[in-house]
Design an enzyme around this catalytic site. Structure first.
Site, PDB file in Angstrom:
ATOM      1  N   TYR A 164       3.573   4.516   7.158  1.00 45.84           N
ATOM      2  CA  TYR A 164       2.639   5.551   7.605  1.00 45.84           C
ATOM      3  C   TYR A 164       1.883   5.094   8.853  1.00 45.84           C
ATOM      4  CZ  TYR A 164      -0.766   9.333   7.233  1.00 45.84           C
ATOM      5  OH  TYR A 164      -1.539  10.430   7.479  1.00 45.84           O
ATOM      6  N   ALA A 202       2.935   5.057   0.123  1.00 46.37           N
ATOM      7  CA  ALA A 202       2.713   3.996  -0.854  1.00 46.37           C
ATOM      8  C   ALA A 202       3.041   4.429  -2.284  1.00 46.37           C
ATOM      9  CB  ALA A 202       1.273   3.506  -0.768  1.00 46.37           C
ATOM     10  N   LEU A 203       2.849   5.694  -2.596  1.00 51.08           N
ATOM     11  CA  LEU A 203       3.159   6.161  -3.948  1.00 51.08           C
ATOM     12  C   LEU A 203       4.653   6.137  -4.243  1.00 51.08           C
ATOM     13  CD1 LEU A 203       0.675   9.143  -4.409  1.00 51.08           C
ATOM     14  CD2 LEU A 203       0.635   6.930  -5.584  1.00 51.08           C
ATOM     15  N   GLU A 204       5.471   6.193  -3.209  1.00 50.14           N
ATOM     16  CA  GLU A 204       6.926   6.188  -3.401  1.00 50.14           C
ATOM     17  C   GLU A 204       7.505   4.776  -3.476  1.00 50.14           C
ATOM     18  OE1 GLU A 204       5.483   9.880  -2.491  1.00 50.14           O
ATOM     19  OE2 GLU A 204       5.433   8.303  -0.970  1.00 50.14           O
ATOM     20  N   CYS A 242       0.227   0.404   3.819  1.00 45.12           N
ATOM     21  CA  CYS A 242      -1.192   0.330   4.142  1.00 45.12           C
ATOM     22  C   CYS A 242      -1.855   1.647   3.772  1.00 45.12           C
ATOM     23  CB  CYS A 242      -1.367   0.052   5.632  1.00 45.12           C
ATOM     24  SG  CYS A 242      -3.080   0.017   6.157  1.00 45.12           S
ATOM     25  N   ILE A 262      -5.595   3.349   4.071  1.00 41.12           N
ATOM     26  CA  ILE A 262      -6.929   3.234   4.672  1.00 41.12           C
ATOM     27  C   ILE A 262      -7.814   4.325   4.072  1.00 41.12           C
ATOM     28  CG2 ILE A 262      -8.268   3.311   6.810  1.00 41.12           C
ATOM     29  CD1 ILE A 262      -5.736   2.336   8.286  1.00 41.12           C
ATOM     30  N   GLU A 308     -11.789  10.405   3.692  1.00 37.72           N
ATOM     31  CA  GLU A 308     -12.968  11.149   3.245  1.00 37.72           C
ATOM     32  C   GLU A 308     -12.844  11.700   1.831  1.00 37.72           C
ATOM     33  OE1 GLU A 308     -13.562  14.177   6.157  1.00 37.72           O
ATOM     34  OE2 GLU A 308     -13.943  12.745   7.765  1.00 37.72           O
ATOM     35  N   THR A 309     -11.676  11.536   1.213  1.00 38.82           N
ATOM     36  CA  THR A 309     -11.472  12.102  -0.123  1.00 38.82           C
ATOM     37  C   THR A 309     -11.115  11.014  -1.118  1.00 38.82           C
ATOM     38  OG1 THR A 309      -9.092  12.453   0.116  1.00 38.82           O
ATOM     39  CG2 THR A 309     -10.550  14.193   0.968  1.00 38.82           C
ATOM     40  N   HIS A 313      -8.383  10.757  -2.589  1.00 37.65           N
ATOM     41  CA  HIS A 313      -6.939  10.495  -2.540  1.00 37.65           C
ATOM     42  C   HIS A 313      -6.674   9.003  -2.364  1.00 37.65           C
ATOM     43  CE1 HIS A 313      -2.733  11.343  -1.979  1.00 37.65           C
ATOM     44  NE2 HIS A 313      -2.739  10.739  -0.802  1.00 37.65           N
TER      45      HIS A 313
END
EC number: 2.5.1.78
Length: 177
Positions: free
Chosen positions: A27, A58-60, A82, A84, A87-88, A90
């Site tokens: 990403y 990263a989830l995959e 990575c 980072i 604002e949420t 997630h």
């Protein structure tokens, strides 16, 4: 007063070759490239080889590791990426779920080095990914290599079923030990 020191285990030595899969979520491409560079260098320094595949995020990464374990011929895996903080929430989901899934795969016996960075800022990630700096990609590869070495060291030797073969000093007929 000096700050804390970090201990690194000596690089493992292997009698048989090791082949690892590096699974990277690119990403942040430049961060990912540095992580891969560090991982490759560590694997090669230990006399191993690796393949590199990319996944969307990263989830995959854990799913790709699981698929590769079922289909490939790998002794270990290096998970890189990575995340980072944004604002949420997630960020929390991605960090926690990817780490938990990799841990569960490890508990199932896979040798995995987790190098998915979880940071507050891009600058923190750059420092950690730098192969000439903190080299977290190399550290993740080293972790996988150490687990492979541990598994090979602790692997139980197969026990015979009681027969002695002619090459072991037995007669030409089957005999019991």
């Amino acid at each position: 007063m000096a700050g804390p020191t970090h201990h690194s285990l000596p690089r493992p030595v292997f009698d048989a070759p090791t082949h690892l899969l590096v699974v990277v979520a690119p990403y942040y491409k430049d961060i990912a490239d540095n992580l891969v560079q560090g991982a490759r260098a560590e694997i090669e320094a230990a006399g191993g080889t690796c393949d590199v595949i990319e996944v969307p995020g990263a989830l995959e990464v854990p799913t790709a590791v699981r698929i590769a374990d079922q289909c490939g011929d790998y002794h270990g895996f290096v998970a890189l990426g990575c995340v980072i903080r944004g604002e949420t929430t997630h960020y929390d989901t991605v960090c926690n779920d990817s780490s938990r899934a990799l841990t569960l795969l490890g508990l199932q016996g896979l040798c995995i080095g987790n190098g998915i960075l979880t940071v507050e800022t891009y600058d923190q990630a750059a420092v950690r990914a730098d192969p000439t700096g903190q080299n977290k990609g190399g550290g993740a590869a080293a972790a996988a290599l150490h687990l492979i070495a541990l598994g090979r060291t602790m692997r139980k030797q197969p026990m015979g079923v009681g027969f002695i073969t002619p090459s072991e000093g037995g007669s030409t007929g089957a005999g019991f030990a």
